[in-house]
Write a protein that holds these residues in place. Structure first.
Motif, PDB file in Angstrom:
ATOM      1  N   TYR A   1       0.782  -1.243   0.093  1.00 29.32           N
ATOM      2  CA  TYR A   1       0.092   0.042   0.101  1.00 29.32           C
ATOM      3  C   TYR A   1       0.877   1.273  -0.061  1.00 29.32           C
ATOM      4  CZ  TYR A   1      -3.260  -3.819   1.280  1.00 29.32           C
ATOM      5  OH  TYR A   1      -4.143  -4.870   1.515  1.00 29.32           O
ATOM      6  N   ALA A   2       1.884   1.238   0.848  1.00 26.25           N
ATOM      7  CA  ALA A   2       3.069   2.178   0.720  1.00 26.25           C
ATOM      8  C   ALA A   2       3.356   2.699  -0.710  1.00 26.25           C
ATOM      9  CB  ALA A   2       4.134   2.155   2.023  1.00 26.25           C
ATOM     10  N   CYS A   3       3.753   1.582  -1.288  1.00 28.93           N
ATOM     11  CA  CYS A   3       4.187   1.616  -2.658  1.00 28.93           C
ATOM     12  C   CYS A   3       3.321   2.324  -3.631  1.00 28.93           C
ATOM     13  CB  CYS A   3       4.744   0.289  -3.216  1.00 28.93           C
ATOM     14  SG  CYS A   3       6.125  -0.410  -2.427  1.00 28.93           S
ATOM     15  N   ARG A   4       2.093   2.380  -3.267  1.00 30.09           N
ATOM     16  CA  ARG A   4       1.222   3.128  -4.439  1.00 30.09           C
ATOM     17  C   ARG A   4       0.491   4.254  -3.478  1.00 30.09           C
ATOM     18  NH1 ARG A   4       1.715  -2.118  -4.803  1.00 30.09           N
ATOM     19  NH2 ARG A   4       1.788  -3.047  -6.870  1.00 30.09           N
ATOM     20  N   LEU A   5       0.895   5.144  -2.879  1.00 27.06           N
ATOM     21  CA  LEU A   5       0.739   6.396  -1.982  1.00 27.06           C
ATOM     22  C   LEU A   5       0.606   7.547  -3.371  1.00 27.06           C
ATOM     23  CD1 LEU A   5       2.134   6.234   1.293  1.00 27.06           C
ATOM     24  CD2 LEU A   5      -0.138   6.048   0.828  1.00 27.06           C
ATOM     25  N   PRO A   6      -0.070   8.368  -3.278  1.00 29.69           N
ATOM     26  CA  PRO A   6      -0.021   9.537  -4.120  1.00 29.69           C
ATOM     27  C   PRO A   6       0.970  10.472  -4.031  1.00 29.69           C
ATOM     28  CG  PRO A   6      -1.970   9.883  -2.551  1.00 29.69           C
ATOM     29  CD  PRO A   6      -1.420   8.362  -2.114  1.00 29.69           C
ATOM     30  N   ARG A   7       1.408  11.148  -5.008  1.00 33.45           N
ATOM     31  CA  ARG A   7       2.307  12.096  -4.738  1.00 33.45           C
ATOM     32  C   ARG A   7       1.708  13.337  -4.516  1.00 33.45           C
ATOM     33  NH1 ARG A   7       5.946  12.079  -9.988  1.00 33.45           N
ATOM     34  NH2 ARG A   7       3.535  12.378 -11.156  1.00 33.45           N
ATOM     35  N   ARG A   8       2.452  14.417  -3.964  1.00 33.77           N
ATOM     36  CA  ARG A   8       1.931  15.752  -3.572  1.00 33.77           C
ATOM     37  C   ARG A   8       1.299  16.147  -4.935  1.00 33.77           C
ATOM     38  NH1 ARG A   8       3.913  16.656   1.370  1.00 33.77           N
ATOM     39  NH2 ARG A   8       5.881  15.673   2.030  1.00 33.77           N
ATOM     40  N   GLY A   9       0.357  16.739  -4.630  1.00 35.38           N
ATOM     41  CA  GLY A   9      -0.606  17.247  -5.769  1.00 35.38           C
ATOM     42  C   GLY A   9      -1.612  16.263  -6.525  1.00 35.38           C
ATOM     43  N   GLU A  10      -1.644  15.144  -5.958  1.00 32.61           N
ATOM     44  CA  GLU A  10      -2.178  14.034  -6.434  1.00 32.61           C
ATOM     45  C   GLU A  10      -3.546  13.601  -5.901  1.00 32.61           C
ATOM     46  OE1 GLU A  10       0.801  11.920  -9.378  1.00 32.61           O
ATOM     47  OE2 GLU A  10       0.314  10.842  -7.677  1.00 32.61           O
ATOM     48  N   ILE A  11      -4.456  12.828  -6.128  1.00 33.81           N
ATOM     49  CA  ILE A  11      -5.390  12.153  -5.608  1.00 33.81           C
ATOM     50  C   ILE A  11      -5.175  10.717  -6.151  1.00 33.81           C
ATOM     51  CG2 ILE A  11      -7.942  11.654  -5.023  1.00 33.81           C
ATOM     52  CD1 ILE A  11      -8.452  14.707  -5.950  1.00 33.81           C
ATOM     53  N   GLY A  12      -4.941  10.015  -4.805  1.00 30.89           N
ATOM     54  CA  GLY A  12      -4.688   8.620  -4.919  1.00 30.89           C
ATOM     55  C   GLY A  12      -5.768   7.730  -4.505  1.00 30.89           C
ATOM     56  N   ILE A  13      -6.582   6.789  -5.451  1.00 29.59           N
ATOM     57  CA  ILE A  13      -7.826   6.016  -4.836  1.00 29.59           C
ATOM     58  C   ILE A  13      -7.542   4.466  -4.773  1.00 29.59           C
ATOM     59  CG2 ILE A  13     -10.309   5.373  -5.335  1.00 29.59           C
ATOM     60  CD1 ILE A  13     -10.355   7.975  -6.921  1.00 29.59           C
ATOM     61  N   PHE A  14      -7.576   4.029  -3.364  1.00 31.01           N
ATOM     62  CA  PHE A  14      -7.558   2.788  -3.142  1.00 31.01           C
ATOM     63  C   PHE A  14      -8.830   1.944  -3.151  1.00 31.01           C
ATOM     64  CE2 PHE A  14      -3.211   2.765  -0.235  1.00 31.01           C
ATOM     65  CZ  PHE A  14      -2.501   3.127  -1.376  1.00 31.01           C
ATOM     66  N   ASN A  15      -8.873   1.021  -4.337  1.00 30.59           N
ATOM     67  CA  ASN A  15     -10.341   0.243  -4.493  1.00 30.59           C
ATOM     68  C   ASN A  15     -10.035  -0.859  -3.764  1.00 30.59           C
ATOM     69  OD1 ASN A  15     -12.575  -0.952  -5.251  1.00 30.59           O
ATOM     70  ND2 ASN A  15     -12.280  -0.745  -7.113  1.00 30.59           N
ATOM     71  N   ARG A  16     -10.429  -1.058  -2.372  1.00 34.45           N
ATOM     72  CA  ARG A  16     -10.098  -1.637  -1.372  1.00 34.45           C
ATOM     73  C   ARG A  16      -8.598  -1.241  -0.901  1.00 34.45           C
ATOM     74  NH1 ARG A  16     -13.251  -6.426  -0.819  1.00 34.45           N
ATOM     75  NH2 ARG A  16     -14.530  -7.144  -2.843  1.00 34.45           N
ATOM     76  N   SER A  17      -8.390  -1.463   0.163  1.00 30.72           N
ATOM     77  CA  SER A  17      -7.153  -0.769   0.978  1.00 30.72           C
ATOM     78  C   SER A  17      -6.426  -1.515   1.792  1.00 30.72           C
ATOM     79  CB  SER A  17      -7.697   0.770   1.470  1.00 30.72           C
ATOM     80  OG  SER A  17      -8.501   0.321   2.678  1.00 30.72           O
ATOM     81  N   HIS A  18      -5.590  -0.820   2.635  1.00 30.39           N
ATOM     82  CA  HIS A  18      -4.957  -1.772   3.744  1.00 30.39           C
ATOM     83  C   HIS A  18      -5.649  -2.230   4.800  1.00 30.39           C
ATOM     84  CE1 HIS A  18      -5.018   2.739   4.326  1.00 30.39           C
ATOM     85  NE2 HIS A  18      -4.961   2.700   5.410  1.00 30.39           N
ATOM     86  N   TYR A  19      -7.188  -1.901   4.915  1.00 33.70           N
ATOM     87  CA  TYR A  19      -8.131  -2.352   5.693  1.00 33.70           C
ATOM     88  C   TYR A  19      -8.414  -3.869   5.234  1.00 33.70           C
ATOM     89  CZ  TYR A  19      -8.365   2.128   8.145  1.00 33.70           C
ATOM     90  OH  TYR A  19      -7.783   3.064   9.059  1.00 33.70           O
ATOM     91  N   GLU A  20      -8.333  -3.998   4.249  1.00 35.02           N
ATOM     92  CA  GLU A  20      -8.425  -5.545   3.905  1.00 35.02           C
ATOM     93  C   GLU A  20      -7.467  -6.420   4.962  1.00 35.02           C
ATOM     94  OE1 GLU A  20     -10.235  -6.930   0.782  1.00 35.02           O
ATOM     95  OE2 GLU A  20     -10.861  -5.344   1.742  1.00 35.02           O
ATOM     96  N   GLU A  21      -6.368  -5.968   5.527  1.00 38.03           N
ATOM     97  CA  GLU A  21      -5.685  -6.668   6.308  1.00 38.03           C
ATOM     98  C   GLU A  21      -6.137  -6.882   7.981  1.00 38.03           C
ATOM     99  OE1 GLU A  21      -3.247  -8.087   4.989  1.00 38.03           O
ATOM    100  OE2 GLU A  21      -3.260  -6.761   3.108  1.00 38.03           O
ATOM    101  N   VAL A  22      -7.420  -6.136   8.045  1.00 45.04           N
ATOM    102  CA  VAL A  22      -8.097  -6.345   9.167  1.00 45.04           C
ATOM    103  C   VAL A  22      -9.570  -6.796   9.135  1.00 45.04           C
ATOM    104  CG1 VAL A  22      -6.806  -4.891  10.788  1.00 45.04           C
ATOM    105  CG2 VAL A  22      -8.669  -3.927   9.570  1.00 45.04           C
TER     106      VAL A  22
END
Length: 353
Positions: A132-153
């Motif tokens: 998940y950390a590898c796919r974080l947005p850069r500054r100025g961007e909007i990143g969308i996680f379709n399912r996210s790190h919350y899958e882990e809980v």
């Protein structure tokens, strides 16, 4: 954002009032940090906040999309903050449609969507947050996680056999302690992101069991939708109660002041999209991104370049067509009402006679 029951007078559509309306609209969706959540009792998947129908909802969504487009341009131009949107839902919850409709007006260069599937061998060789950390947005961007790190809980908790694949030392004997530890680690990670200028927006699309059944049947009945249905999705319905319990504990433990959860009623897709647009708009309004101001030296350079470009204008053309267009529009808007009769007004009078 308005509730759809009446039109907002033009004079009330000021930025401050618009921001207040959006904040009031999404307030009931927000999970108060520290609150104990019982998902089935506290949130209604069919809630629609008094909005009359889908038509009124489409109008509101259009307003939200337009607002997002404006603020996304500012976010990209400023390049200071980034925004991470985490979308969680059960199968058929409407994640794909929400992304497609809510982000329809923004510049695709400034938005990145990541769909997280079953972890690869390489991903399983790292800690559970690594991919998940590898796919974080850069500054100025909007990143969308379709399912996210919350899958882990969530998925990993409902299916504990998946935990053994992650080879976490002592996890098999840790019991509930492993989930409490992951909640703490996720909260700390999101706080780290917030402290570094990355706002985390968390949306849980709350779907009822009956609506999920209906959507599954539609995927089976409509040939063009067959590809979206999987027998594995249907099998997951047998774990419905376990998921509801996992969702409730997740919302209780990880809705924080720096990254709160919003529970979005998802039985009506159009309403879910309005809510998602409102939450994201509220986030961007709170960041208040601005276009960068240029210094006097840069202004002088712009002025020199403008003179050179105007000098290249073909004979008979305006030196600066854009400035001429603005001047014409400004002159037309200042013209007193009724100062000049148009052809249209004469035709109207003849019809009235």
């Amino acid at each position: 954002m308005r509730d759809g029951r009446e039109r907002t007078p033009e004079k009330e559509r000021t930025p401050d009032k618009q921001a207040r309306r959006i904040a009031e609209f999404i307030a009931p969706l927000r999970v108060k940090p520290g609150a104990k959540v019982n998902l089935s009792e506290d949130f209604d998947p069919a809630h629609k906040a008094g909005i009359k129908d889908k038509a009124a909802g489409q109008e509101l969504l259009a307003v939200g999309v337009e607002l997002l487009a404006d603020y996304q341009r500012r976010l990209a131009a400023q390049g200071t903050h980034g925004v991470l949107v985490c979308l969680q839902a059960l199968d058929a919850g409407g994640k794909d449609g929400t992304i497609r409709h809510v982000m329809s007006g923004v510049n695709p260069q400034g938005v990145h969507v990541t769909n997280f599937r079953v972890p690869s061998a390489e991903e399983l060789g790292h800690d559970y947050l690594w991919r998940y950390a590898c796919r974080l947005p850069r500054r100025g961007e909007i990143g969308i996680f379709n399912r996210s790190h919350y899958e882990e809980v969530l998925v990993v908790r409902v299916h504990p056999e998946l935990l053994s694949r992650q080879r976490v030392p002592g996890a098999d004997e840790a019991g509930k302690a492993v989930w409490r530890r992951r909640f703490r680690e996720i909260n700390d990670w999101e706080r780290y992101l917030a402290d570094n200028g990355f706002r985390v927006v968390k949306l849980f699309l709350n779907l009822s069991k009956e609506e999920q059944r209906t959507r599954f049947l539609r995927r089976i009945d409509v040939p063009e939708r067959n590809w979206k249905f999987s027998a594995a999705d249907a099998r997951e319905r047998t774990f419905w109660d376990a998921y509801q319990s996992a969702f409730s504990e997740m919302l209780s433990a990880t809705s924080t002041p720096w990254a709160p959860w919003y529970v979005v009623p998802a039985d009506r897709k159009w309403f879910a999209r309005i809510c998602a647009a409102a939450v994201l708009a509220d986030t961007l309004i709170g960041l208040d991104p601005r276009y960068p101001e240029i210094h006097d030296k840069s202004r002088r350079e712009l002025a020199r370049e403008k003179i050179l470009l105007e000098a290249e204008a073909p004979e008979g053309s305006a030196p600066d067509p854009y400035a001429a267009k603005l001047a014409k529009q400004s002159k037309g808007s200042k013209q007193p009402k009724g100062s000049k009769k148009t052809k249209g007004s004469k035709k109207t009078k003849r019809r009235q006679r």
